[in-house]
Design an enzyme around this catalytic site. Structure first.
Site, PDB file in Angstrom:
ATOM      1  N   ASP A  42       0.856  -1.185   0.000  1.00  0.00           N
ATOM      2  CA  ASP A  42       0.000   0.000   0.000  1.00  0.00           C
ATOM      3  C   ASP A  42       0.888   1.230   0.000  1.00  0.00           C
ATOM      4  OD1 ASP A  42      -2.117   1.997   0.760  1.00  0.00           O
ATOM      5  OD2 ASP A  42      -3.274   0.183   1.172  1.00  0.00           O
ATOM      6  N   ASP A  66       3.583   1.942  -4.647  1.00  0.00           N
ATOM      7  CA  ASP A  66       2.662   2.736  -5.462  1.00  0.00           C
ATOM      8  C   ASP A  66       2.390   1.898  -6.711  1.00  0.00           C
ATOM      9  OD1 ASP A  66       1.330   4.417  -7.171  1.00  0.00           O
ATOM     10  OD2 ASP A  66       2.682   6.125  -6.861  1.00  0.00           O
ATOM     11  N   TYR A 174     -14.522   6.499 -12.441  1.00  0.00           N
ATOM     12  CA  TYR A 174     -14.580   5.273 -11.629  1.00  0.00           C
ATOM     13  C   TYR A 174     -15.261   4.140 -12.398  1.00  0.00           C
ATOM     14  CZ  TYR A 174     -15.096   2.368  -7.450  1.00  0.00           C
ATOM     15  OH  TYR A 174     -15.020   1.342  -6.535  1.00  0.00           O
ATOM     16  N   LYS A 178     -13.493   0.651 -13.618  1.00  0.00           N
ATOM     17  CA  LYS A 178     -13.886  -0.666 -13.106  1.00  0.00           C
ATOM     18  C   LYS A 178     -14.348  -1.583 -14.232  1.00  0.00           C
ATOM     19  CE  LYS A 178     -12.688   0.053  -8.890  1.00  0.00           C
ATOM     20  NZ  LYS A 178     -11.577  -0.708  -8.297  1.00  0.00           N
ATOM     21  N   THR A 209     -16.216   1.115   4.042  1.00  0.00           N
ATOM     22  CA  THR A 209     -14.766   1.298   4.176  1.00  0.00           C
ATOM     23  C   THR A 209     -14.485   2.803   4.129  1.00  0.00           C
ATOM     24  OG1 THR A 209     -14.194   1.451   1.831  1.00  0.00           O
ATOM     25  CG2 THR A 209     -14.430  -0.781   2.745  1.00  0.00           C
TER      26      THR A 209
END
Ligand SMILES: NC(=O)c1ccc[n+]([C@@H]2O[C@H](COP(=O)([O-])OP(=O)(O)OC[C@H]3O[C@@H](n4cnc5c(N)ncnc54)[C@H](O)[C@@H]3O)[C@@H](O)[C@H]2O)c1
Length: 269
Positions: A42, A66, A174, A178, A209
């Site tokens: 991460d 990254d 987004y 996806k 989250t």
């Protein structure tokens, strides 16, 4: 040694990008409970996840990564092999909702016109594709190259989204990213089908989250999210981790190129 629940991943080594938070973190914890050692990758510090893995009695390694850097993705897999000798499972969970980073996509969607295609900043669109598509591609192929060298298969799991199939107004970067992850998954699955390396995707619905932190306090955004979620609640990260476990384990050895949708009943209509 370990405290494996069912030992579905006993002796396996898993690499999880986005492992410091949310779905990646829950997946790391669940995989460890099932007997896997976990490499947590991460941009953000991975201490919390490392502690969860160790609490489950398994070994953990944090590698600051990254995923938009090809060299860092390659170095991640090298580090995993240096520490644990091999890689059996990879989960590409690193992702962003908007170019601003982990942020409440639905809040932005609800703010009228803010990111509609006619107005959006192309550089911001590009940034989301860089993290969500190129990052996954670079992660996947670093994993696949190692698994090919090992010669005994493996399982790669890409965290897409139900947004791979549902267009959300105001969230074109987004949704496009996806859909890209989903198609990348299918193409890689075909290319690797005879090698024993399986490539699948998970398309969560709205899941509690940090990525959608605060959504429940935004009446319009939450109502909009629940209007396409028949179960009328957010998913829990552990519920998404359970789907990842299925795809990682020997319970799914004839499954590749699929998108599983732990999404609270989306797509039933
Ligand atoms: N939460 C949801 O409702 C939901 C729904 C569908 C899909 N998803 C997807 O699930 C995945 C995990 O998201 P989450 O909900 O756990 O969010 P999260 O924000 O809690 O976790 C994402 C993690 O990815 C990391 N990350 C971001 N860019 C990175 C980069 N370039 N390199 C390495 N790490 C990077 C972040 O630091 C963070 O730790 C994402 O791909 C997201 O798009 C989330």
């Amino acid at each position: 040694m370990g405290t494996a629940l069912n030992g579905k991943l006993e002796g396996k080594v898993a690499v999880i990008t986005g492992g410091a938070s949310g779905i990646g973190q829950a997946t790391a914890a669940r995989f460890a409970e099932e007997g896997a050692d976990v490499v947590v990758a991460d941009l953000a510090p991975g201490d919390e996840t490392v502690a969860l893995v160790e609490k489950a009695g398994r070994r953990a390694l944090y590698v600051r990564t990254d995923t938009t850097s090809e060299a860092e993705c390659d170095a991640l897999v090298d580090a995993a092999v240096a520490e644990f000798g091999r890689v059996d499972v990879g989960v590409a969970s690193a992702g962003i909702a908007t170019a601003a980073g982990p942020s409440n996509v639905q809040t932005r969607v609800a703010s009228e016109g803010a990111t509609n295609v006619v107005n959006l900043d192309v550089a911001a669109f590009q940034r989301v594709l860089d993290v969500n598509v190129i990052g996954v591609l670079q992660t996947d192929r670093a994993l696949a190259r190692q698994m090919l060298a090992q010669g005994d298969g493996g399982s790669i799991i890409n965290i897409a989204s139900s947004a791979a199939k549902i267009p959300l107004a105001g969230a074109s970067p987004y949704c496009v990213s996806k859909a890209g992850v989903w198609m990348l998954t299918k193409v890689m699955a075909l290319e690797l089908a005879r090698t024993g390396i399986r490539v699948n995707a998970v398309g969560p619905g709205y899941t509690a989250t940090p990525m959608i932190d605060g959504i429940e306090d935004n009446e319009a955004a939450f109502a909009s999210a629940m209007s396409i979620t028949p179960m009328n609640r957010l998913g829990r990260p552990a519920e998404i981790a359970a789907t990842c476990l299925h795809l990682a384990s020997a319970e799914s050895t004839f499954t590749t190129g699929q998108l599983l949708l732990p999404a609270g009943g989306q797509f039933t209509g």
